[in-house]
Design an enzyme around this catalytic site. Structure first.
Site, PDB file in Angstrom:
ATOM      1  CB  SER A   1      -0.883   0.001   1.255  1.00  4.16           C
ATOM      2  OG  SER A   1      -1.406   1.286   1.511  1.00  4.16           O
TER       3      SER A   1
ATOM      4  CE1 TYR B   1      -3.489  -1.850   5.372  1.00  2.00           C
ATOM      5  CE2 TYR B   1      -2.783   0.411   4.994  1.00  2.00           C
ATOM      6  CZ  TYR B   1      -3.266  -0.793   4.512  1.00  2.00           C
ATOM      7  OH  TYR B   1      -3.514  -0.926   3.173  1.00  2.00           O
TER       8      TYR B   1
END
Length: 338
Positions: free
Chosen positions: A171, A196
């Site tokens: 990401s 994350y």
């Protein structure tokens, strides 16, 4: 040495340079694979029954590949992929080492070389610190520890493919993903976004070191930013709708805003860079890189905030740092040996 000089020096020593891909931000997985014949290739996709993973599975199978979907709930996964020719499902729980080892053992017993291993599965960031059965932060366990263990378990079959690729779905959050070397499990100061981002940076570092170690054996590593796809299990939480609107990801009615140039994509567009990494001949001879928009990303270490009109996702120099990649690999091996 200035940050700019360090970045320039690292860039010269790295394969992290755009290739001149003909595909752009709006390309779909089907467009990337148009005209390709993948018959005879065997692909394993974790989480290949939902969101971006489902589109990856469907596109690769549509081009002739045989796809095995690894899923924690094989019954639910089988329902999702029913009717797609060439797709099978097997049980795989990435946060259960026993499940990972058993999955790998079944594949080794079958003896089929693995041409592509795609790590799509991930855990949605929990509001409260959540651990797996071994005390590891759940996002790091799902996105890094489990895939690392699975990749090592399948290594003989990846070697046997003579040109295998391992694709980690990362990401743009890797840009903010400092590795907490002394506290990977967030025993203090837990923040779901930081956890994350750490997991997503780990995806990139894993690909870099995998490629360094195994490229000579015909196994290449890639990390991919698919874009921001609203509606997946990661980006579909009711409690985050206000934040999604502030970031321009959904409109006032909660409908996804699609703007591929700004990084806001459909699932089919998000899957495009994943399948590009998995099978594009443009990447032959190149590995250990981070991709976005069906292209090798430029390196960008500048501080660029996320806005409603721009989602910075270029690779941060720290995400492809070879020393950090080696350190994470060695630390991960120690964690899995406990």
């Amino acid at each position: 040495m200035s940050q700019q000089s360090q970045q320039s020096q690292q860039s010269q020593a790295s394969p992290q340079h755009p290739l001149g891909s003909p595909f752009g931000p709006a390309a779909t997985a089907a467009e990337v694979l148009e005209g390709m014949d993948l018959r005879g290739r065997f692909v394993v996709v974790t989480g290949g029954h939902q969101g971006i993973g489902f589109e990856v599975t469907r596109a690769l199978a549509g081009a002739g590949a045989e796809v095995l979907v690894g899923a924690r709930s094989p019954e639910r996964a089988a329902e999702k992929v029913a009717g797609i020719a060439g797709v099978a499902v097997d049980r795989l729980d990435l946060v259960d080492p026993g499940s990972v080892d058993t999955f790998a053992e079944r594949r080794l017993a079958a003896g089929r070389p693995v041409d592509v291993l795609v790590h799509c599965a991930a855990a949605a960031p929990p509001a409260e610190r959540t651990l797996d059965a071994y005390g590891h932060e759940i996002q790091f366990a799902t996105s890094h520890l489990g895939p690392f263990r699975l990749t090592r378990g399948l290594l003989p079959l990846l070697r046997a493919a003579h040109g295998a690729r391992v694709v980690n779905v990362s990401s743009g959050a890797q840009r903010m993903g400092a590795i907490r070397w002394d506290d990977l499990d967030f025993t203090s100061g837990y923040d779901p976004g930081a956890a994350y981002a750490q997991a997503k940076r780990a995806n990139v570092l894993f690909a870099v070191e995998l490629d360094r170690r195994w490229a000579s054996e015909g196994v290449r590593g890639y990390a991919v930013h698919p874009g921001v796809v609203i509606g997946t299990n990661l980006n579909n939480r009711p409690e985050d709708q206000e934040a999604y609107r502030a970031q321009g990801l959904v409109d006032e009615e909660g409908r996804p805003v699609i703007d591929p140039v700004a990084g806001k994509k459909t699932a089919a567009q998000g899957a495009a860079t994943v399948v590009f990494a998995a099978v594009s001949p443009l990447l032959d001879g190149t590995g250990g890189v981070y991709l976005k928009d069906c292209e090798v990303s430029v390196v960008d270490g500048t501080d660029r905030p996320l806005t409603a009109d721009s989602i910075p996702a270029e690779v941060h120099p720290d995400s492809i740092d070879p020393e950090a990649a080696r350190r994470l690999w060695e630390l991960t091996e120690k964690m899995l040996a406990r």
